[in-house]
Scaffold this active site. Structure first.
Site, mmCIF file in Angstrom:
data_model
loop_
_atom_site.group_PDB
_atom_site.id
_atom_site.type_symbol
_atom_site.label_atom_id
_atom_site.label_comp_id
_atom_site.label_asym_id
_atom_site.label_seq_id
_atom_site.Cartn_x
_atom_site.Cartn_y
_atom_site.Cartn_z
ATOM 1 N N TRP A 174 0.868 -1.199 0.000
ATOM 2 C CA TRP A 174 0.000 0.000 0.000
ATOM 3 C C TRP A 174 0.895 1.236 0.000
ATOM 4 O O TRP A 174 2.111 1.105 0.255
ATOM 5 C CB TRP A 174 -0.906 0.000 1.244
ATOM 6 N N ASP A 244 0.593 10.888 -0.043
ATOM 7 C CA ASP A 244 -0.418 11.947 0.043
ATOM 8 C C ASP A 244 -1.770 11.377 0.475
ATOM 9 O O ASP A 244 -1.932 10.163 0.595
ATOM 10 C CB ASP A 244 -0.546 12.669 -1.304
ATOM 11 N N GLU A 247 -3.096 8.633 -1.444
ATOM 12 C CA GLU A 247 -2.367 7.374 -1.281
ATOM 13 C C GLU A 247 -1.550 6.983 -2.502
ATOM 14 O O GLU A 247 -1.329 5.805 -2.753
ATOM 15 C CB GLU A 247 -3.345 6.225 -0.953
ATOM 16 N N GLU A 248 -1.136 7.975 -3.282
ATOM 17 C CA GLU A 248 -0.487 7.651 -4.547
ATOM 18 C C GLU A 248 0.941 8.145 -4.691
ATOM 19 O O GLU A 248 1.773 7.465 -5.268
ATOM 20 C CB GLU A 248 -1.321 8.214 -5.709
ATOM 21 N N GLU A 491 -18.632 7.484 -3.785
ATOM 22 C CA GLU A 491 -17.391 8.258 -3.797
ATOM 23 C C GLU A 491 -17.375 9.264 -4.952
ATOM 24 O O GLU A 491 -17.023 10.420 -4.789
ATOM 25 C CB GLU A 491 -16.206 7.285 -3.923
HETATM 26 C C1 NOJ Z 1 -6.979 3.089 -4.085
HETATM 27 C C2 NOJ Z 1 -6.568 4.364 -3.432
HETATM 28 O O1 NOJ Z 1 -7.197 4.508 -2.221
HETATM 29 C C3 NOJ Z 1 -6.870 5.516 -4.337
HETATM 30 O O2 NOJ Z 1 -6.568 6.724 -3.722
HETATM 31 C C4 NOJ Z 1 -6.070 5.333 -5.569
HETATM 32 O O3 NOJ Z 1 -6.300 6.387 -6.444
HETATM 33 C C5 NOJ Z 1 -6.381 3.994 -6.210
HETATM 34 N N1 NOJ Z 1 -6.239 2.926 -5.274
HETATM 35 C C6 NOJ Z 1 -5.534 3.764 -7.410
HETATM 36 O O4 NOJ Z 1 -4.173 3.674 -7.045
HETATM 37 C C1 NOJ Z 2 -9.312 6.623 -1.584
HETATM 38 C C2 NOJ Z 2 -9.006 8.025 -1.243
HETATM 39 O O1 NOJ Z 2 -8.092 8.516 -2.187
HETATM 40 C C3 NOJ Z 2 -8.434 8.136 0.151
HETATM 41 O O2 NOJ Z 2 -8.236 9.473 0.488
HETATM 42 C C4 NOJ Z 2 -9.366 7.499 1.153
HETATM 43 O O3 NOJ Z 2 -8.766 7.509 2.409
HETATM 44 C C5 NOJ Z 2 -9.707 6.090 0.750
HETATM 45 N N1 NOJ Z 2 -10.147 6.011 -0.614
HETATM 46 C C6 NOJ Z 2 -10.817 5.509 1.625
HETATM 47 O O4 NOJ Z 2 -11.986 6.266 1.484
#
Ligand code: NOJ
Ligand code: NOJ
Length: 524
Positions: A174, A244, A247-248, A491
């Site tokens: 992750w 960030d 999460e990327e 979302e």
């Molecule tokens: C799941 C992450 O939570 C999301 O922020 C991200 O854009 C996608 N995976 C793709 O990497």
């Molecule tokens: C993806 C989002 O990018 C992230 O900010 C969030 O924490 C997770 N999904 C769970 O909602």
């Protein structure tokens, strides 16, 4: 420790309680009614005919009901989750969001603390305090759970972004660590501590004080109390890179830094109240360095803030809006804010972001046959950032979509700017903010000028307030048009068809909506 601090907090909490009213607990329906839809449908979603006021009234109850449904173990979607665990969404596949993210959970808890603060002795608050206590106990457990980011002894484990719903560590690969989590959790629990203390003024000096307060904050090192452990983490790790909020990307991020800054300043006040003077100095000193660091996110050449330093991306990002909102100090503390929602830097960044997203998503084009040219700022479905390619299920070359929580945060920025203008009674238009106010007033006959102070004797001042409210409403109107008929918020909504997509019933979507509605209530 000074009783005066808590008296002041009590006075503010009481004032705050009158700022908005809460819906009664009994009005929430606990029957889940999810409408199904086909996300690949190409037909455009028809516009909703219900008035905004009627929808808002209905949606506020729906949002709170559906938010509470995602909390274990009592919420109807949280029965398999640990007590106090807030799942991001009930969706267990395509995509699987049945986890507890530290960020989503803490942001949700802050929303619930706001509700609790309004009337700590209501039926609703009775249920809320059970959730808040269970959340706190569970966070102690999560902090001490060894995970792929590290463990409790070296504090690195606090940067772990997500856990299984039952509280066990998530061990797959992750984007970790994410350093906003501990800051957001500290902010949420400090608000709860202040609110609870204000509503139980005798607790502080009673025999029960130690058992209530010390799990949350205790002046000892190594830190073992939840808030202090998070503050230690933030004060020692804020200058290190991490992932960030999306999460990327690994780097140094505006959203993360803004919430860290708020946590350290509020933490310094709290430390002082607990007689932890050395810690208060240390948190204050780190906050001072962080404030200087945060100024680096202003990009003079681009003319807006950027979410990540030294990144290839444009930097326009919903994280800027969220950083401004969640980094805004709790009003009762009277801290001077940095990049608040009404600041020139946030407003011009918002303008640039809206213009980008407007042209990027077909759903944002004016309906065919419309002749009126919309104001450059009017209601636009906003996504995370221009380069996004996550469609709610996976990565696609077609790119991302608008998100409810981002669209909602724009509305909140507009409403909070109104609150600020009403309180300060003046509007200073600068060379920097002129493009924003010109865009805001473009459908009126008013022409703002740079380097001018407008006050309550100027008609332009009132027109700005009017336009800010209307514009905020136009963003809420976008949410209304893309929400499910029963009020469910997922979302994202599809950039072409407008139908919901991505994780259904996203807890954060509901919380973001509630925060915007409450900000609206302060000014309408
Ligand atoms: C799941 C992450 O939570 C999301 O922020 C991200 O854009 C996608 N995976 C793709 O990497
Ligand atoms: C993806 C989002 O990018 C992230 O900010 C969030 O924490 C997770 N999904 C769970 O909602």
């Amino acid at each position: 420790m000074s009783p005066l601090f808590f008296l002041v907090v009590l006075a503010y909490a009481t004032l705050y309680a009158f700022a908005f009213t809460i819906p009664s607990f009994s009005s929430f329906s606990y029957i889940s009614r999810y409408l199904s839809f086909n996300p690949t449908q190409l037909q455009q979603k028809p516009l909703q005919l219900e008035t905004l006021t009627a929808w808002l009234e209905r949606e506020e109850n729906v949002a709170l009901d559906k938010l509470l449904a995602n909390i274990g173990p009592r919420g109807r979607n949280g029965r398999d989750a640990a007590p106090g665990s807030i799942i991001a969404s009930p969706s267990r596949e395509h995509p699987n969001y049945f986890y507890q993210w530290v960020r989503d959970a803490a942001i949700t808890i802050s929303t619930l603390v706001n509700l609790y603060t309004e009337d700590p002795f209501s039926n609703l608050s009775y249920g809320l305090s059970e959730i808040l206590d269970q959340y706190a106990s569970l966070q102690y457990k999560l902090q001490h759970t060894e995970n792929p980011s590290g463990n409790f002894d070296n504090l690195e484990g606090l940067g772990e972004p997500k856990f299984e719903a039952d509280g066990s560590p998530f061990i797959s690969s992750w984007g970790r660590p994410q350093r906003d989590g501990p800051a957001l959790r500290a902010i949420a629990l400090m608000s709860y501590l202040r609110a609870y203390n204000a509503s139980h003024p005798l607790l502080w000096t009673s025999d029960a004080a130690e058992s209530w307060f010390s799990p949350l904050y205790k002046a000892e090192l190594p830190a073992n109390s939840i808030i202090k452990a998070d503050l230690e983490y933030v004060s020692h790790f804020w200058n290190q890179t991490g992932f960030d909020l999306w999460e990327e990307v690994e780097g140094l991020h505006f959203f993360t830094a803004m919430v860290q800054y708020r946590a350290l300043r509020e933490g310094a006040d709290l430390a002082l109240a607990f007689g932890d003077a050395g810690a208060a100095d240390w948190y204050k000193q780190q906050a001072g360095s962080l404030a200087g660091f945060i100024r680096r996110f202003w990009d003079q050449e681009k003319g807006h803030l950027v979410e990540t330093l030294e990144s290839d991306r444009s930097g326009l990002d919903c994280g800027l809006l969220l950083g401004s909102i969640h980094g805004f100090p709790s009003p009762e503390l009277n801290h001077e804010p940095l990049y608040p929602p009404f600041s020139d830097e946030i407003l011009v960044s918002l303008l640039a972001f809206i213009l980008d997203q407007r042209n990027r998503f077909p759903i944002n084009a004016a309906p065919p046959g419309t002749t009126e040219i919309p104001s450059p700022l009017s209601g636009t479905g906003l996504g995370r950032y221009p380069e996004d390619d996550y469609d709610g299920y996976g990565i696609t070359p077609a790119g991302g979509n608008p998100w409810f929580l981002c669209t909602s945060s724009a509305a909140e920025i507009f409403y909070r700017t109104v609150s600020h203008l009403l309180a300060s009674k003046t509007l200073t238009v600068t060379t920097l903010s002129l493009p924003f106010y010109s865009a805001l007033l473009s459908s009126t006959s008013f022409v703002p000028q740079a380097d001018k102070i407008y006050n309550s004797s100027d008609a332009l001042f009132y027109e700005v307030i009017e336009q800010l409210k209307t514009t905020g409403d136009s963003f809420i109107e976008v949410m209304k048009n893309h929400a499910d008929t029963d009020g469910a918020l997922s979302e994202q909504f599809d950039r072409v068809t407008g139908f919901e997509r991505g994780a259904r019933d996203l807890t954060w979507s509901y919380g973001a909506f509630l925060q915007a509605v409450w900000a609206r209530r302060d000014v309408v």
